[in-house]
Design an enzyme around this catalytic site. Structure first.
Site, PDB file in Angstrom:
ATOM      1  N   SER A  37     -20.456 -22.554   1.248  1.00 52.43           N
ATOM      2  CA  SER A  37     -19.726 -23.307   0.227  1.00 52.43           C
ATOM      3  C   SER A  37     -19.984 -22.798  -1.182  1.00 52.43           C
ATOM      4  CB  SER A  37     -20.082 -24.791   0.312  1.00 52.43           C
ATOM      5  OG  SER A  37     -21.476 -24.992   0.162  1.00 52.43           O
ATOM      6  N   ASP A  55     -21.379 -34.464  -6.322  1.00 52.09           N
ATOM      7  CA  ASP A  55     -22.218 -34.744  -5.148  1.00 52.09           C
ATOM      8  C   ASP A  55     -23.691 -34.413  -5.378  1.00 52.09           C
ATOM      9  OD1 ASP A  55     -22.453 -31.983  -4.910  1.00 52.09           O
ATOM     10  OD2 ASP A  55     -21.114 -31.815  -3.198  1.00 52.09           O
ATOM     11  N   HIS A  97     -23.679 -29.382  -4.829  1.00 53.09           N
ATOM     12  CA  HIS A  97     -22.951 -28.162  -5.167  1.00 53.09           C
ATOM     13  C   HIS A  97     -22.841 -28.006  -6.689  1.00 53.09           C
ATOM     14  CE1 HIS A  97     -21.546 -29.046  -1.023  1.00 53.09           C
ATOM     15  NE2 HIS A  97     -21.647 -27.743  -0.906  1.00 53.09           N
TER      16      HIS A  97
END
Length: 339
Positions: free
Chosen positions: A77, A238, A241
């Site tokens: 990611s 979040d 990230h």
């Protein structure tokens, strides 16, 4: 045991974090499992399910019919840019635009990274990358290997295989090593301390494997470490990230190694930005680089030999982060159609 020795043992599969929990026993193990589950639930509940656009395309404008430099991005990611909404805020687009400016030729970006990937899942990404005949590859991976408690020997073996295949196809390869997970706020203590230790040890093991496979590494541990701990704006909502500013910070650290790998990093930039480089056996170089901002490690020679009594020779380069276009300055107007 020294940090270099631990890193080398991790590559060989002989240790993980210097041993088990020892006297901590089952009680601490139970606490760690509870903390891990709670942290995962908190992160997953806030993580965007919508990935940013790939940004695939050709960036920059060359004179005449100049063949674009093909740049592929592999990994998890962090390579995808999860946590931002615009393609222009992802590391791939930021770096493609910067490389095009430095190279004074178009750069074709192809992102094959997949969110949630662990190192063992790099193989299909490499297949997709090889199909476009890349000149340059960036791999960003490792965080999911730590959170899933994958054995480092397994992780680095798959990473080394990926680097080796890309190098055999003629691509230059740069790996952004595992970030420092000890800065992730949803992770409580004592798990956070262990996460920092595990992620730095994996980063060192990755460096050994990558350099011996023909690539070079850049430490992201401290980029996503102290600065992130002090400035929460570098995290997305979040708290796991990076935000757009966080990805720009990481991309700025990766750019010099990527540009240098394809011969477009200007020497005058190093005269201003390069801190003193040193040559060490790769295990010692890897241990030192794991927690130092933007440290690049690559293979070198000493007196005409690439190996010494303690293995492969490696050079550490401490380049200060380069200037990059801020995310708002990289947009669709800079992108040309693929083809």
């Amino acid at each position: 045991m020294t940090r270099a020795g631990t890193a080398r043992r991790l590559v060989a599969g002989a240790a993980y974090g210097g041993g088990g929990l020892g006297l901590a026993g089952a009680g601490l193990l139970a606490v760690l499992r509870l903390e891990a589950r709670a942290a995962r639930r908190r992160v997953e509940s806030r993580t965007s399910k919508q990935e940013p656009p790939t940004g695939d395309g050709v960036y920059g404008r060359g004179r005449g019919r100049v063949k674009p430099l093909v740049f592929v991005v592999l990994g998890d990611s962090s390579a995808v840019g999860l946590g931002v909404e615009r393609a222009g805020e992802t590391p791939g687009v930021l770096l493609a635009a910067a490389l095009a400016e430095l190279a004074e030729r178009p750069v074709r970006l192809v992102r094959v990274a997949v969110s949630g990937s662990e190192s063992y899942e790099l193989d299909p990404q490499v297949e997709r990358a090889l199909a476009v005949r890349p000149d340059l590859a960036l791999i960003m991976i490792g965080a999911n290997d730590v959170t899933s408690r994958t054995r480092p020997s397994v992780s680095v073996r798959h990473l080394a295989d990926a680097v080796r295949r890309l190098r055999e196809a003629g691509a230059q390869v740069v790996v952004g090593t595992c970030p420092d997970l000890g800065t992730i706020r949803p992770i409580g203590q004592p798990l956070r301390l262990l996460a920092r230790r595990w992620s730095r040890q994996l980063a060192a093991a990755q460096t050994i494997a990558v350099v011996e496979a023909g690539g070079r590494t850049v430490s992201l541990g401290s980029v996503l470490g102290p600065s992130f701990a002090q400035d929460r704006s570098l995290f997305s909502v979040d708290e796991f990230h990076p935000s757009a500013a966080g990805y720009a910070s990481a991309a700025a650290v990766l750019l010099p190694a990527l540009a240098d790998a394809v011969g477009v990093w200007p020497e005058r930039a190093d005269r201003r930005r390069l801190r003193r480089g040193t040559v060490r056996p790769v295990a010692r170089a890897a241990a030192r680089a794991a927690g130092r901002t933007g440290t690049e490690v690559r293979a070198t020679e000493v007196r005409g030999s690439g190996t010494g009594p303690l293995g492969t020779w490696a050079r550490l380069l401490r380049r200060r982060p380069s200037d990059l276009p801020v995310p708002a300055e990289v947009g669709e107007a800079d992108q040309l159609p693929v083809g």
